[in-house]
Design a protein around this motif. Structure first.
Motif: not given
Length: 157
Positions: A124-127, A132-136, A142-150
Motif C-alpha cells: 500500500x506504499x513504497x519507500x 532515506x539512508x543517504x539524504x538526511x 519521512x519520520x515526521x510523516x510517520x509520526x503524524x500518521x501514528x
C-alpha cells in the motif's frame, strides 16, 4: 536521485555516469522531461523517443493535452543566447515510453518501475530506503510523516 540544494523544483537523476536534471511539478504531482532527456535516460536516439511518443498519442494511450507542456529553454548559439520553446512530457509519458524502449537502460527502468509498483500493491506504499539512508532531509520528512500518521491513528482509535 538527489535534490539540488539551490533549486527545490529540480531533482538530479544519477545512474553511473548519467546525470539528468528532472523538473518536479509539486502542484501537478509529476516530473517533466524533454525528448532529449528521455533519450539520455533510456540510452536511445531522440528519433526513437519521438517515434514512441507519437505512437503513444496516435494510439490514444495518453492525451497529449494533459501530458505535454511547453517550456522555454535558453541555448547558446554561437556567442548569443537564444530562447527556444520546447515540449516537456510528464511522468505518464516517461513511463509509457520506458515500457516501449528496447535498450539496456530501458530494461533497468522497467525492472525498477515493476519493483516499485509491486511493492506499492503489496504494502500500500513504497519507500526508497536508499534515499532515506543517504539524504538526511528525506529521512527527517519521512519520520515526521510517520509520526503524524501514528498520532492520527491514536486519535481515531
Amino acid at each position: 536521485m538527489k535534490h539540488k540544494p539551490e533549486e527545490r523544483s529540480i531533482i538530479e537523476f544519477i545512474d553511473g555516469d548519467l546525470e539528468i536534471d528532472v523538473r518536479v511539478d509539486s502542484e501537478k504531482d509529476t516530473v517533466w522531461l524533454t525528448q532529449k532527456q528521455m533519450s539520455e535516460l533510456f540510452d536511445v536516439s531522440v528519433d526513437n523517443i519521438s517515434l514512441h511518443i507519437n505512437n503513444i498519442f496516435k494510439e490514444n494511450e495518453l492525451d497529449i493535452n494533459s501530458t505535454t507542456e511547453e517550456s522555454s529553454e535558453v541555448r547558446l548559439e554561437g556567442k548569443r543566447s537564444v530562447t527556444r520553446r520546447i515540449k516537456v512530457y510528464n511522468l505518464d509519458v516517461i513511463i509509457s515510453t520506458g515500457y516501449r524502449v528496447k535498450s539496456k537502460r530501458g530494461i533497468i527502468f522497467r525492472k525498477w518501475a515493476n519493483q516499485i509498483l509491486k511493492e506499492y500493491m503489496y504494502k500500500g506504499y513504497a519507500i526508497d530506503e536508499e534515499r532515506l539512508i543517504k539524504h538526511q532531509e528525506y529521512y527527517k520528512t519521512f519520520t515526521t510523516s510517520v509520526k503524524l500518521i501514528a498520532d492520527l491513528i491514536v486519535v481515531l482509535v
